[in-house]
Design a protein around this motif. Structure first.
Motif, PDB file in Angstrom:
ATOM      1  N   PRO A  64     -34.679  67.825-120.464  1.00 55.93           N
ATOM      2  CA  PRO A  64     -33.346  67.210-120.347  1.00 55.93           C
ATOM      3  C   PRO A  64     -33.025  66.156-121.378  1.00 55.93           C
ATOM      4  O   PRO A  64     -34.089  65.434-121.963  1.00 55.93           O
ATOM      5  CB  PRO A  64     -33.192  66.753-118.971  1.00 55.93           C
ATOM      6  CG  PRO A  64     -34.260  67.435-118.274  1.00 55.93           C
ATOM      7  CD  PRO A  64     -35.464  67.444-119.249  1.00 55.93           C
ATOM      8  N   LEU A  65     -31.958  65.957-121.807  1.00 61.00           N
ATOM      9  CA  LEU A  65     -31.571  64.996-122.999  1.00 61.00           C
ATOM     10  C   LEU A  65     -31.828  63.613-122.593  1.00 61.00           C
ATOM     11  O   LEU A  65     -32.514  62.925-123.311  1.00 61.00           O
ATOM     12  CB  LEU A  65     -30.335  65.085-123.305  1.00 61.00           C
ATOM     13  CG  LEU A  65     -29.686  64.117-124.206  1.00 61.00           C
ATOM     14  CD1 LEU A  65     -30.353  64.284-125.694  1.00 61.00           C
ATOM     15  CD2 LEU A  65     -28.190  64.282-124.413  1.00 61.00           C
ATOM     16  N   ARG A  66     -31.635  63.300-121.183  1.00 64.20           N
ATOM     17  CA  ARG A  66     -31.873  61.997-120.777  1.00 64.20           C
ATOM     18  C   ARG A  66     -33.409  61.528-120.682  1.00 64.20           C
ATOM     19  O   ARG A  66     -33.787  60.681-121.408  1.00 64.20           O
ATOM     20  CB  ARG A  66     -31.616  61.851-119.224  1.00 64.20           C
ATOM     21  CG  ARG A  66     -31.568  60.734-118.911  1.00 64.20           C
ATOM     22  CD  ARG A  66     -31.423  60.752-117.180  1.00 64.20           C
ATOM     23  NE  ARG A  66     -31.471  59.488-116.488  1.00 64.20           N
ATOM     24  CZ  ARG A  66     -30.713  58.710-115.808  1.00 64.20           C
ATOM     25  NH1 ARG A  66     -29.399  58.889-116.009  1.00 64.20           N
ATOM     26  NH2 ARG A  66     -31.174  57.533-115.452  1.00 64.20           N
ATOM     27  N   ASP A 112     -31.237  69.093-128.620  1.00 60.51           N
ATOM     28  CA  ASP A 112     -31.467  68.487-127.275  1.00 60.51           C
ATOM     29  C   ASP A 112     -30.252  68.313-126.434  1.00 60.51           C
ATOM     30  O   ASP A 112     -30.142  68.416-125.318  1.00 60.51           O
ATOM     31  CB  ASP A 112     -32.120  67.171-127.296  1.00 60.51           C
ATOM     32  CG  ASP A 112     -33.618  67.326-127.846  1.00 60.51           C
ATOM     33  OD1 ASP A 112     -34.352  67.987-127.150  1.00 60.51           O
ATOM     34  OD2 ASP A 112     -34.055  66.795-128.955  1.00 60.51           O
ATOM     35  N   GLY A 113     -29.188  68.030-126.876  1.00 69.58           N
ATOM     36  CA  GLY A 113     -27.964  67.959-126.548  1.00 69.58           C
ATOM     37  C   GLY A 113     -26.583  67.619-127.283  1.00 69.58           C
ATOM     38  O   GLY A 113     -26.943  67.816-128.708  1.00 69.58           O
ATOM     39  N   TYR A 114     -25.569  67.348-126.639  1.00 71.38           N
ATOM     40  CA  TYR A 114     -24.369  67.114-127.652  1.00 71.38           C
ATOM     41  C   TYR A 114     -24.019  65.798-127.710  1.00 71.38           C
ATOM     42  O   TYR A 114     -24.118  65.289-126.527  1.00 71.38           O
ATOM     43  CB  TYR A 114     -23.647  67.929-127.253  1.00 71.38           C
ATOM     44  CG  TYR A 114     -23.983  69.598-127.456  1.00 71.38           C
ATOM     45  CD1 TYR A 114     -24.055  70.297-128.578  1.00 71.38           C
ATOM     46  CD2 TYR A 114     -24.078  70.470-126.236  1.00 71.38           C
ATOM     47  CE1 TYR A 114     -24.477  71.487-128.891  1.00 71.38           C
ATOM     48  CE2 TYR A 114     -24.337  71.713-126.574  1.00 71.38           C
ATOM     49  CZ  TYR A 114     -24.601  72.030-128.074  1.00 71.38           C
ATOM     50  OH  TYR A 114     -25.307  73.471-128.015  1.00 71.38           O
ATOM     51  N   ILE A 155     -24.808  65.692-122.125  1.00 68.81           N
ATOM     52  CA  ILE A 155     -24.202  65.136-123.005  1.00 68.81           C
ATOM     53  C   ILE A 155     -24.560  63.576-123.208  1.00 68.81           C
ATOM     54  O   ILE A 155     -24.572  62.824-122.314  1.00 68.81           O
ATOM     55  CB  ILE A 155     -22.519  65.147-123.000  1.00 68.81           C
ATOM     56  CG1 ILE A 155     -22.318  66.624-122.451  1.00 68.81           C
ATOM     57  CG2 ILE A 155     -21.800  64.762-124.054  1.00 68.81           C
ATOM     58  CD1 ILE A 155     -22.546  67.618-123.830  1.00 68.81           C
ATOM     59  N   ILE A 156     -24.476  63.149-124.695  1.00 69.95           N
ATOM     60  CA  ILE A 156     -24.296  61.676-124.785  1.00 69.95           C
ATOM     61  C   ILE A 156     -22.564  61.384-124.890  1.00 69.95           C
ATOM     62  O   ILE A 156     -22.127  61.674-126.115  1.00 69.95           O
ATOM     63  CB  ILE A 156     -25.200  61.256-126.068  1.00 69.95           C
ATOM     64  CG1 ILE A 156     -26.660  61.376-125.863  1.00 69.95           C
ATOM     65  CG2 ILE A 156     -24.858  59.560-126.140  1.00 69.95           C
ATOM     66  CD1 ILE A 156     -27.327  61.015-127.018  1.00 69.95           C
ATOM     67  N   LEU A 157     -22.120  60.801-124.110  1.00 68.51           N
ATOM     68  CA  LEU A 157     -20.615  60.403-123.939  1.00 68.51           C
ATOM     69  C   LEU A 157     -20.414  58.964-124.745  1.00 68.51           C
ATOM     70  O   LEU A 157     -20.848  57.980-124.129  1.00 68.51           O
ATOM     71  CB  LEU A 157     -20.251  60.580-122.532  1.00 68.51           C
ATOM     72  CG  LEU A 157     -18.572  60.199-122.470  1.00 68.51           C
ATOM     73  CD1 LEU A 157     -17.898  61.487-123.229  1.00 68.51           C
ATOM     74  CD2 LEU A 157     -18.456  60.155-120.947  1.00 68.51           C
ATOM     75  N   TYR A 158     -19.812  58.911-125.787  1.00 66.88           N
ATOM     76  CA  TYR A 158     -19.373  57.744-126.327  1.00 66.88           C
ATOM     77  C   TYR A 158     -18.089  57.093-125.517  1.00 66.88           C
ATOM     78  O   TYR A 158     -17.302  57.861-125.137  1.00 66.88           O
ATOM     79  CB  TYR A 158     -18.785  58.101-127.968  1.00 66.88           C
ATOM     80  CG  TYR A 158     -19.883  57.863-128.705  1.00 66.88           C
ATOM     81  CD1 TYR A 158     -19.762  56.917-129.904  1.00 66.88           C
ATOM     82  CD2 TYR A 158     -20.833  58.602-128.901  1.00 66.88           C
ATOM     83  CE1 TYR A 158     -20.928  56.653-130.871  1.00 66.88           C
ATOM     84  CE2 TYR A 158     -21.840  58.619-129.993  1.00 66.88           C
ATOM     85  CZ  TYR A 158     -21.863  57.710-130.822  1.00 66.88           C
ATOM     86  OH  TYR A 158     -22.807  57.245-131.712  1.00 66.88           O
TER      87      TYR A 158
END
Length: 438
Positions: A64-66, A112-114, A155-158
């Motif tokens: 997982p991205l985390r 890995d993610g978005y 997701i990496i959320l800004y």
């Protein structure tokens, strides 16, 4: 020891000595981008794609991205996107999301993610007029949740923290976690440090998220600050103390400031006795003058020679991709001994179709460079992304684990090198035989 495959197209002087930071954004006299593009480079990109896929096999599966963000020494690969504009109907927003997820799932193997950005007007940051008119977007947290649900990727959320009062920021955080399921944030402050905002300061927002305990979070790094103030490496130490676990750069068009920042950051980490955090470098292709103007308006340093090479080229977007690959190789070659894990993020800063298409291709090429340049040998104890020389702060892993992870890939790379060498030696002989009257 690391396989230097990703550096083979780099100008040779860069491989012999440490890069001069002051001239890192310039190119050697006579160095021409795009030379041999229709022949050798086309074959090289095809080969690189096979190598990239083989390298991906050596990474842990379905992390997982985390987990990937927190795993020491693991490079992280992300792809950035923005929510649709405010006023977009629910049906059209769904279609946009479906199109993005479908294409990204097919073309971005190994992502890995978005990243989903929180677009701001950035008023007062510069006196230059904005090349593209600012238009608000749909709620990033809501759109990011839809991308995550449909893609199966985190997701990496800004989040620009200064736009809400502290009370509303707390409400946003609760909804972000409980309603949308986001636990990986990238927190940013205001565009102008001297301006008074209604919302919390970046340190205050970090303290709230850290106190809540359900999210991990990172921040941004702007290498251009290192050109003006010479202290961006120390800024990363300060932000680490706020609880940030990684840093994502703005778009890079000049390797020099990045190299200087990383070198200072490495020295500062040693002075503080802490391990450096993961750095994710962002790259965005450019295919037209209007996009170049916007990139520079965003504060990205574009050396004049770079700008001229791109805009004067027969294919500006292809030339920009070559320059960005060259810059990444230069950064890795100059900073490979620092013990800093380097990842890659790719985005398109416009809705220009050619630049969006190029972003997908650029992601694959940059990922290949990172994986092949930074892949350790089976006997290396520390599988750090670009660590060529160990430092006391890096914790080693068991040799057997690394051997299992990278052994097959190293054997494959060795076979490819031998094959290319034989092809180079035999090609003149084959041509002579085919041209002979016999």
């Amino acid at each position: 020891s690391f396989a230097p495959l990703g550096r083979t197209n780099c100008p040779k002087p860069l491989l012999r000595q440490r890069t001069n930071v002051a001239t890192a954004g310039t190119y050697p006299p006579g160095y021409k981008m795009g030379a041999g593009r229709d022949g050798d480079q086309a074959a090289s990109h095809s080969l690189a794609e096979h190598v990239r896929k083989a390298a991906l096999e050596s990474l842990p599966k379905a992390a997982p991205l985390r987990d990937a963000l927190l795993e020491e020494g693991r490079p992280v690969f992300t792809f950035g996107t923005c929510p649709p504009r405010e006023g977009t109907s629910a049906e059209k927003a769904t279609a946009i999301c479906d199109g993005f997820v479908t294409r990204s799932s097919a073309e971005l193997t190994g992502v890995d993610g978005y990243l989903v950005y929180d677009i701001q007007e950035e008023a007062g940051r510069t006196e230059e007029p904005r090349p593209f008119p600012f238009k608000r977007t749909l709620d990033p947290a809501t759109y990011a949740a839809e991308v995550a649900r449909k893609s199966g990727k985190q997701i990496i959320l800004y989040k620009c923290v200064v736009e809400h009062a502290m009370g509303s920021f707390d409400q946003w955080l609760e909804k972000c976690i409980e309603t949308h399921g986001h636990t990986t944030l990238n927190l940013v402050g205001g565009a102008v440090s001297t301006r008074n905002y209604n919302g919390p300061t970046l340190p205050s927002a970090c303290a709230r998220v850290k106190e809540d305990g359900r999210c991990i979070f990172g921040g941004v790094t702007i290498p251009e600050r290192h050109l003006k103030r010479g202290n961006e490496g120390h800024n990363l130490i300060r932000k680490t103390k706020l609880g940030m676990d990684w840093f994502i750069s703005q778009a890079i068009y000049d390797a020099g400031p990045v190299i200087g920042m990383l070198q200072q950051y490495s020295d500062a980490c040693k002075e503080e006795g802490v391990a450096p955090k993961k750095i994710i470098l962002t790259f965005a292709p450019c295919g037209r003058a209007k996009t170049m103007k916007f990139i520079k308006w965003l504060g990205v340093n574009v050396p004049p020679a770079t700008e001229q090479s791109i805009l004067d080229a027969d294919s500006p977007v292809a030339t920009s991709m070559e320059l960005l690959q060259w810059n990444l190789r230069q950064i890795l070659a100059s900073c490979g001994h620092l013990g800093i894990t380097i990842g890659v993020n790719v985005e398109s800063v416009s809705i220009f179709r050619e630049e969006i298409d190029a972003a997908y291709e650029l992601f694959r090429r940059l990922q290949c460079i990172v994986l092949t340049t930074q892949s350790p040998s089976p006997n290396t104890l520390q599988p750090s992304a670009i660590t060529a020389q160990k430092t006391p702060m890096v914790v080693a892993t068991k040799a057997s684990t690394v051997s299992e992870r990278f052994g097959r890939f190293s054997q494959l790379v060795a076979g490819i090198i031998v094959g290319l060498a034989l092809r180079s030696l035999l090609s003149p002989v084959v041509r002579n035989m085919s041209n002979s009257e016999l």
